[in-house]
Structures are given as C-alpha cells and as structure tokens.
Design an enzyme around this catalytic site. Sequence first.
Site, PDB file in Angstrom:
ATOM      1  N   THR A 140       0.821  -1.205   0.000  1.00 32.30           N
ATOM      2  CA  THR A 140       0.000   0.000   0.000  1.00 32.30           C
ATOM      3  C   THR A 140       0.857   1.257   0.000  1.00 32.30           C
ATOM      4  O   THR A 140       2.007   1.245   0.482  1.00 32.30           O
ATOM      5  CB  THR A 140      -0.906   0.017   1.246  1.00 32.30           C
ATOM      6  OG1 THR A 140      -1.573   1.282   1.347  1.00 32.30           O
ATOM      7  CG2 THR A 140      -0.107  -0.202   2.523  1.00 32.30           C
ATOM      8  N   TYR A 183      -2.469   0.022  10.793  1.00 37.56           N
ATOM      9  CA  TYR A 183      -2.544  -0.539   9.438  1.00 37.56           C
ATOM     10  C   TYR A 183      -1.262  -0.247   8.659  1.00 37.56           C
ATOM     11  O   TYR A 183      -0.698  -1.141   8.015  1.00 37.56           O
ATOM     12  CB  TYR A 183      -3.750   0.044   8.695  1.00 37.56           C
ATOM     13  CG  TYR A 183      -3.797  -0.325   7.229  1.00 37.56           C
ATOM     14  CD1 TYR A 183      -4.205  -1.591   6.826  1.00 37.56           C
ATOM     15  CD2 TYR A 183      -3.418   0.589   6.252  1.00 37.56           C
ATOM     16  CE1 TYR A 183      -4.242  -1.935   5.484  1.00 37.56           C
ATOM     17  CE2 TYR A 183      -3.453   0.257   4.911  1.00 37.56           C
ATOM     18  CZ  TYR A 183      -3.866  -1.005   4.530  1.00 37.56           C
ATOM     19  OH  TYR A 183      -3.888  -1.345   3.192  1.00 37.56           O
TER      20      TYR A 183
END
Length: 372
Positions: A140, A183
């Site tokens: 990501t 995250y």
Amino acid sequence: MRKTDITADAPAISRRKPILITGGAGFIGSNLADRFASEGHDVLVYDALARPGVDRNLEWLKKRHPNRISSVIGDIRDETAVADAAGEAQAVFHMAAQVAVTTSLVDPREDFEINIRGTLNLLDALRTRNERVPLIFASTNKVYGDLADVELEKTNDAYKPRNPAIRDAGIGEGRPLDFHTPYGCSKGAADQYVLDYARSFGIPTCVMRMSCIYGQRQMGTEDQGWVAHFLIRALQGEPITIYGDGCQVRDVLDISDAVEAYACAWKQIDAVQGHAFNLGGGPTNAISLRQLIRHIEDVIGRPVETIYSDWRAGDQRYYVSDTRLVTQELGLKPPVSWLKGVAALAGWLQQERGLPRLEASGSRLQAAEALS
C-alpha cells in the site's frame, strides 16, 4: 478465527500445481483469478469470505471456470491451512489482508495478526519448500506515511504539491518509509518481510505498493474502496460522507491495468525479484474526491448529496504514484482513463445491484458500455 474448510475439488486442482491467490474472492483477487483461469491456469482461491459480498465473487468465478477454480475457505492466520494451500502452488499472489485504517485503530492486535503473522505464515510455507516459488505481494501507499512534509497548495478543488518534481511525476519508490497507524505499520512490516525473504532466502518475491484501485467486482465501503463506495451511494440516492475537505488527491487505477501489472510481475519475476513498485494511475489519473463526485453526477445524471466530517487519522492530503519505474520495468501500456473507467464501473454496479438504468446516456455511458 474462522474454521478452515477445503472444498471437495481443491485436492484435485492442488495436484495440478495451481496459482494460489490468498484473498482470491476479494476485489483484486477475483479479477486475478478470472484472468489466470481464462488463460488456462488452475487457480486455488484461499479466502476467509469475511468481507460482505465477496462470496458472490467466488460463486461468479466457479460458474465461469468450473474446471479451473478451486477454493479453500480459510483464515490466513491458520498456519497449517496456509502451508497446505501453498504446498503445490506454482506461484502465489498474496492479497489477503485487513484492509482498513479505521479497523486497525479499533483492533490493532487483529490487524497485526492478519497482516504480519498471516504474511509470515505464507512466506515460511514457501521457504520450507526449498523451491523457487514466486510470491507477489499487495502492499500500500500507506508505507510512506501521511506525507505531511510535502508542501501543498489548493487549486481547483484539489491539493497540488509546490515541488514541481512531485507535481509532475508523483511519489517515487525512493521516498523514505514512514509507517503511520497500526494498518500502516502492519502492511509496511509485511512489505519489508516479503522483500527480505528475497534477500535472505532467495524466494523470488515482488511488492506492489498500490494507490487506489477501482473497477468491477469491487464491494466498496466507507473504509475501503472509496471509488466504488461513492458510486454505490450515488446510484442508490444516498448521501456521501466526505472526511476532510474533499480536496485530497489520489491517483486511481482501473482493475484491468492492475491485473496486467501483477501478471507481468510474475512473468518477469527473475528480473524484478526483491523489488518494490508504486502501482497506481499516475499523474494523468490523479483526482480529488470533489472531482470524482462531479464526474459521478455527470454519469448518473443527477446531483449527489455530500456531508462533510472531520479528517480521519493517517489520511494523506495528497498521494500520487510515480509510475515510471513500474511502467518501464514491466513494459506496461498507458492506463485506462479514469473518466472511462469510473463510467464503466457505474454501469457494472447498476447491473450488479439491479438498480434502475442510468439516464445520462451521453458519451460517458457509451464508454461504460464499451468497457463493461
């Protein structure tokens, strides 16, 4: 943790050295599975089916490819089940993850277990095989943190970097890693484990640090998959909540282009192993949330109600991928225009959810039909 359930046809396909896709019933995973099965590969989908709607993706895959698609309904945290699924795989695409920043803030331990321990389970399963089995990992852009040091100015409802190099090309792979939120930490740590297993153990791995991918089979929610989420709300006549001022910018990439990049990385794994690439639509497909909503209004032919709320933790005001390296190394073609891609997704969502036919029948809907 969900109990692992191996479907009856999985052992037969496992003997034929399938492509293993963890999270294979999800948005990107199901599109990858469809691509590889269409090319004649056997595909083993490993998925916990925890995300609402992904069971429909799995049913769709099995209906389209009854002799090519097999599944294991299992949790990526189940070390034994993961090892069994990876035991005969010829290649692995690791998509399974906890995907929302907001969820990681509520339950950081589960986020850790899924994203770090789950990835390590898979890597070690390949390491102990003592074979060169490629693994391509979905990372990501959050590994670069909130990018607060990038000076921005606001023009035409969108943030733009003051630095012309970033404004013209985007954020490159040389950007220092800076993990924010649980995250960001978990995906960033997994990203680094995947790269290190290439260095330390010779496993041919590659990392894709994705920006915003959108397209067919995306079950967008407020926490993840914002392009599809905005479209779903608009098509259903429901308001869209904007966190922040709506001028935050992302580069968006159609799923067909993302799948092509993953497929090319596998085909060229000997050349790209141990490397990380930023994967997104690049500067030509960079849009703000406000710009997307205006386009959605054009596509559906009516205004969209918006509600504004506070910024969310870890939200980047600007992120656009510098795609020059991935394009050059993998020989990728120019991506689908976001105008056409978003219109195509609107058409697919309208059909998938049985909503009334869209009325704005101009060029954007013609583009949608051409691409669907």
